[in-house]
Each structure stands twice: as structure tokens, then as C-alpha cells.
Design an enzyme around this catalytic site. Structure first.
Site, PDB file in Angstrom:
ATOM      1  N   GLY A  10       0.812  -1.211   0.000  1.00  0.00           N
ATOM      2  CA  GLY A  10       0.000   0.000   0.000  1.00  0.00           C
ATOM      3  C   GLY A  10       0.850   1.268   0.000  1.00  0.00           C
ATOM      4  N   PHE A  80       0.521  -2.469   8.738  1.00  0.00           N
ATOM      5  CA  PHE A  80      -0.232  -1.445   8.002  1.00  0.00           C
ATOM      6  C   PHE A  80      -1.574  -1.960   7.491  1.00  0.00           C
ATOM      7  CE2 PHE A  80       4.236  -0.206   7.039  1.00  0.00           C
ATOM      8  CZ  PHE A  80       4.209   1.113   7.440  1.00  0.00           C
ATOM      9  N   SER A 124      -3.891   6.454  14.108  1.00  0.00           N
ATOM     10  CA  SER A 124      -4.219   7.675  13.369  1.00  0.00           C
ATOM     11  C   SER A 124      -4.570   8.796  14.337  1.00  0.00           C
ATOM     12  CB  SER A 124      -5.430   7.381  12.482  1.00  0.00           C
ATOM     13  OG  SER A 124      -5.996   8.572  11.983  1.00  0.00           O
ATOM     14  N   TYR A 148     -14.380   3.617  11.286  1.00  0.00           N
ATOM     15  CA  TYR A 148     -12.941   3.535  10.980  1.00  0.00           C
ATOM     16  C   TYR A 148     -12.126   3.994  12.196  1.00  0.00           C
ATOM     17  CZ  TYR A 148      -8.342   5.037   9.401  1.00  0.00           C
ATOM     18  OH  TYR A 148      -6.982   5.239   9.311  1.00  0.00           O
ATOM     19  N   LYS A 152      -9.537   1.875  14.962  1.00  0.00           N
ATOM     20  CA  LYS A 152      -8.170   2.228  15.397  1.00  0.00           C
ATOM     21  C   LYS A 152      -8.092   2.286  16.929  1.00  0.00           C
ATOM     22  CE  LYS A 152      -6.257   2.499  11.398  1.00  0.00           C
ATOM     23  NZ  LYS A 152      -5.301   1.481  11.009  1.00  0.00           N
ATOM     24  N   PHE A 177      -0.521  11.766  11.415  1.00  0.00           N
ATOM     25  CA  PHE A 177      -1.367  12.894  11.040  1.00  0.00           C
ATOM     26  C   PHE A 177      -1.704  12.736   9.540  1.00  0.00           C
ATOM     27  CE2 PHE A 177      -2.247  15.293  14.854  1.00  0.00           C
ATOM     28  CZ  PHE A 177      -1.631  14.444  15.741  1.00  0.00           C
ATOM     29  N   ASN A 178      -1.499  13.690   8.660  1.00  0.00           N
ATOM     30  CA  ASN A 178      -2.030  13.535   7.288  1.00  0.00           C
ATOM     31  C   ASN A 178      -0.914  13.254   6.280  1.00  0.00           C
ATOM     32  OD1 ASN A 178      -4.085  14.976   8.891  1.00  0.00           O
ATOM     33  ND2 ASN A 178      -5.186  15.021   6.958  1.00  0.00           N
ATOM     34  N   ASN A 198      -9.449  12.141   0.195  1.00  0.00           N
ATOM     35  CA  ASN A 198      -8.491  13.007   0.874  1.00  0.00           C
ATOM     36  C   ASN A 198      -8.076  14.176  -0.008  1.00  0.00           C
ATOM     37  OD1 ASN A 198      -7.437   9.968   2.124  1.00  0.00           O
ATOM     38  ND2 ASN A 198      -8.180  11.564   3.480  1.00  0.00           N
ATOM     39  N   ARG A 230      -4.793  21.198   8.838  1.00  0.00           N
ATOM     40  CA  ARG A 230      -4.284  19.861   9.145  1.00  0.00           C
ATOM     41  C   ARG A 230      -2.754  19.860   9.156  1.00  0.00           C
ATOM     42  NH1 ARG A 230      -8.871  19.722   9.826  1.00  0.00           N
ATOM     43  NH2 ARG A 230     -10.455  18.191   9.210  1.00  0.00           N
TER      44      ARG A 230
END
Ligand code: NAD
Ligand code: UD1
Length: 335
Positions: A10, A80, A124, A148, A152, A177-178, A198, A230
Site C-alpha cells: 500500500g 499497516f 491515526s 474507521y 483504530k 497525522f495527514n 483526501n 491539518r
């Protein structure tokens, strides 16, 4: 040291595999390819100049995992593998609890069978819910607003319990974070299915002509220009955090919870501007209503990561935008 990387094909996994191999780790990739392509691994092989062991399988399937652990003496797992689409998780919560929560429980059981008790988990910043203030430190109250996020939170709790039951476990919970950006080669990057949820992939797909216009979700937040703020972090910096966590894990047994962010927040419009500067492309946008579940501002206090892992983000917003664009421009249709 041999590391099993679940979800290694991924977006974040593939970048981490590059850095792990460059740091001298032996890597085994395990992925069911539900949200990735084997092509990402072929490209990682080109970057690192060696063949990578890949096993196709599902973390919920004991037999698949036995196959890996029988064939390889795994010292640690970077985990992951998981589903990550917030909207889909609201519509199909059980799919998320099965894949993310049950999948992790099965993985831990099989790890214990083979006496492998070191795990680095992809958590996350979503576990902070709507934080009362920023920057966010690891001891902030936890909550979730969708399945989701709850998956987590549940996995974090499960891994804490696993450690409490057996103190030989070494657990690192990394709260991202992002993540944005891509490897500097422009050969691997984020390749979302369908319409991106996103911000950054939506921006790059608009710039490359695949989308007409970016919808900016709300311009009436209490932020610098009214749009959401963000903490965007370059995926290679994030990947480096995993290598540092693995280096650290050799010398401790406990649960460590660590923010991986830059400590800086950028608004949606600041991101658009930075991307236009880096790419030389115009990103048409329109102001749209707020997106359900969004918060105004979210950025990390990354000082614990600096203290405990000697890790900090090194790549700024310009590099994030340049590398995202390089990947998208060279691969307009992804892998
Ligand atoms: P991704 O979808 O690109 O990677 C996840 C990988 O896991 C994919 O290759 C997918 O095929 C694989 N996978 C999913 N379910 C599996 C299963 N049951 N068995 C085996 N393989 C399976 O996502 P990503 O952005 O690289 O995220 C990696 C992890 O980080 C995820 O757990 C995600 O929730 C978490 N995370 C991501 C972000 C983000 O913004 N990208 C932010 C915070 C946390
Ligand atoms: C989202 C998820 C979060 C998840 C993270 C990583 C929600 C509510 N939150 O976080 O749980 O961990 O992705 O996968 O979905 N924006 C636009 N237009 C767009 C897309 C986004 O204006 O087309 C804005 C958003 O309102 C936000 C910012 O851009 O202010 C970043 O959005 P996004 O990239 O989706 O990340 P998060 O909302 O932080």
C-alpha cells in the site's frame, strides 16, 4: 532482523519497505491486494535494486499467516494492513471491524504462536476525535466519530491488553497525522480507488485534468482563512518514523504511543496555493458545505517522537507538493 510488513504493497507500506531495505532490514511483504497492486512492489524493487519477498494473503486467515511464519523467522511486524475509507466504514461498519479489529487479533495470536512479540501499529490522529485545543499531545482524551476511527481505538486498546497480559510484548502505536507526498523517484505514490476522499490526491487529480474542480469543504471554520487546518506530513518522513521505531523496539518492552506529525498546520487554501506554486498548475476550486465529521484544526505536538525516537519531520510543504505532483504527473492513472 527480519520484518514482516503487513499491507506492505500500500501507500505508506511501500515507502516504508524502501527505507527498511535501505536501513539493512530483511523484509517480507504480506498483502491481500484489496487496495494495492503488485506493481507497487515491482517498482520498490527497482528503487532498492533487489528482489522482495511477497506473500499474498489475508491477516484474517490463520493459514495464510502460518505459511509466512513457517517459511520465515520473523522478528517483528509492522502492521499497516487495514481498510481506511471513513465514508465506507459508516456504511459497512462490520467490514471494518472484521478487517481491522479481528484481523489484528488473528495476527497477534499467530505472532504469539511463533514467539514473535514485537509490533508497530498504524494508528491515526483520528483517535483524538475533536481535540479541545492544539497542538495535540499523546495524552489527550481519545474518542472516535466513525467506525474507521473506532477500529483504530479498539486496536490500540487490544494491543495494550496484549502487553498487560504478557510483558514480553513490545508495542509501538504510531498515530499518523495527514500523510502526503511520494518517493522522490516519482515511481511510487498514493493511488486511491475511484474519487479520492483526501485532499492531496483530489488536488493532484484536478491538476492533472482527471477532476474538474476541487470542492473546499467549508470556509467558515475558526481558522486563518476559514478552511480546515491539518498537519500534512511527507510519507517518506512517516516511513522513516517506522524505521526509527523498529530500531528503538530492540531495547525496550512496553507500549509506546507516538504522534508522527510535523507540528505545523496548513489550511486547505494554503495547500492549494503551495501546490500551485510547486506544480505551476492552476487548481480550480469552489467553496462547498462543511463535510460531516470534519473538525476545524488538527496538528501534532511531535516533541515526544523527537525525544523517544530521535525522529522529526524534515520535509516541508513545498517538497510534499512537488513530490505528490511528480508522482501524479508521471502516473496519471496510478499504477
Ligand atoms: P493503503 O490502503 O494504501 O494500504 C493498506 C494495505 O493493506 C493495502 O495494500 C491493502 O491491500 C492491504 N490490506 C488491507 N486489508 C488487508 C488484509 N485483511 N490482509 C492483508 N492485507 C490487507 O493505506 P495506507 O494509506 O498505506 O495506510 C496504511 C495504514 O495506515 C492503514 O492501517 C491506515 O488505516 C493507516 N493510516 C493511514 C492514514 C492515511 O491518511 N493514509 C492515516 C492514518 C492511519
Ligand atoms: C480524513 C479522515 C480521517 C482519516 C484521514 C486519513 C474524515 C472526516 N476524516 O482526515 O479519519 O484518518 O482522512 O485517511 O474523513 N478537504 C476538502 N476537499 C476535499 C477533501 C478534503 O476541502 O475534497 C478538506 C477537509 O475538509 C479537511 C482537509 O481538506 O479540512 C483534509 O482532509 P482529508 O485529506 O480528507 O483528511 P482529514 O479530514 O484530516
Amino acid at each position: 532482523m527480519k520484518v514482516l510488513v503487513t499491507g506492505g504493497a500500500g501507500y505508506i507500506g511501500s515507502h516504508t519497505v524502501v527505507l527498511l531495505i535501505e536501513a539493512g532490514y530483511d523484509v517480507v511483504v504480506f498483502d491481500n491486494f484489496c487496495n494495492a497492486s503488485i506493481e507497487s512492489i515491482r517498482r520498490v524493487e527497482k528503487i532498492v535494486g533487489e528482489e522482495i519477498t511477497v506473500i499474498e494473503g489475508d491477516i484474517r486467515n490463520r493459514e495464510d499467516l502460518h505459511q509466512v511464519f513457517n517459511a520465515h523467522k520473523i522478528d517483528a511486524v509492522i502492521h499497516f494492513a487495514g481498510l481506511k475509507a471513513v465514508g465506507e466504514s459508516v456504511e459497512e461498519p462490520l467490514k471494518y471491524y472484521d478487517n481491522n479489529v479481528n484481523g489484528t487479533a488473528v495476527l497477534c495470536e499467530v505472532m504469539a504462536e511463533y514467539n514473535c512479540k514485537s509490533i508497530v501499529f498504524s494508528s491515526s490522529a483520528t483517535v483524538y476525535g475533536d481535540p479541545h485545543t492544539t497542538p495535540i499531545t499523546e495524552d489527550f482524551p481519545l474518542s472516535a466519530t466513525n467506525p474507521y476511527g473506532r477500529s483504530k481505538l479498539f486496536v490500540e486498546e487490544i494491543l495494550r491488553d496484549v502487553y498487560l497480559a504478557n510483558n514480553e510484548w513490545k508495542v509501538v502505536l504510531l498515530r499518523y497525522f495527514n500523510p502526503v507526498g511520494a518517493h522522490k523517484s516519482g515511481t511510487i505514490g498514493e493511488d486511491p480507488n475511484g474519487i479520492p476522499n483526501n485532499l492531496m490526491p483530489f488536488i493532484t487529480q484536478t491538476a492533472v485534468g482527471k477532476r474538474d474542480v476541487l470542492s473546499v469543504f467549508g470556509d467558515d471554520y475558526d481558522t486563518v482563512d476559514g478552511t480546515g487546518v491539518r498537519d500534512y506530513i511527507h510519507v517518506v518522513d512517516l516511513a522513516d518514523g517506522h524505521v526509527k521505531a523498529l530500531d528503538k523496539i530492540k531495547n525496550f518492552t512496553k507500549v509506546m504511543t507516538i504522534n508522527l506529525g510535523t507540528g505545523k498546520g496548513y489550511s486547505v487554501l494554503e495547500m492549494v496555493k503551495a501546490f500551485e506554486k510547486a506544480s505551476g498548475k492552476k487548481v480550480p476550486y469552489q467553496i462547498a458545505p462543511r463535510r460531516a465529521g470534519d473538525i476545524a484544526t488538527c496538528f501534532a505536538d511531535p516533541s515526544y517522537a523527537k525525544k523517544i525516537l530521535d525522529w522529526e519531520a524534515t520535509k516541508g510543504i513545498d517538497e510534499m507538493c512537488e513530490d505528490s505532483w511528480k508522482w501524479q504527473r508521471r502516473n496519471p492513472d496510478g499504477f
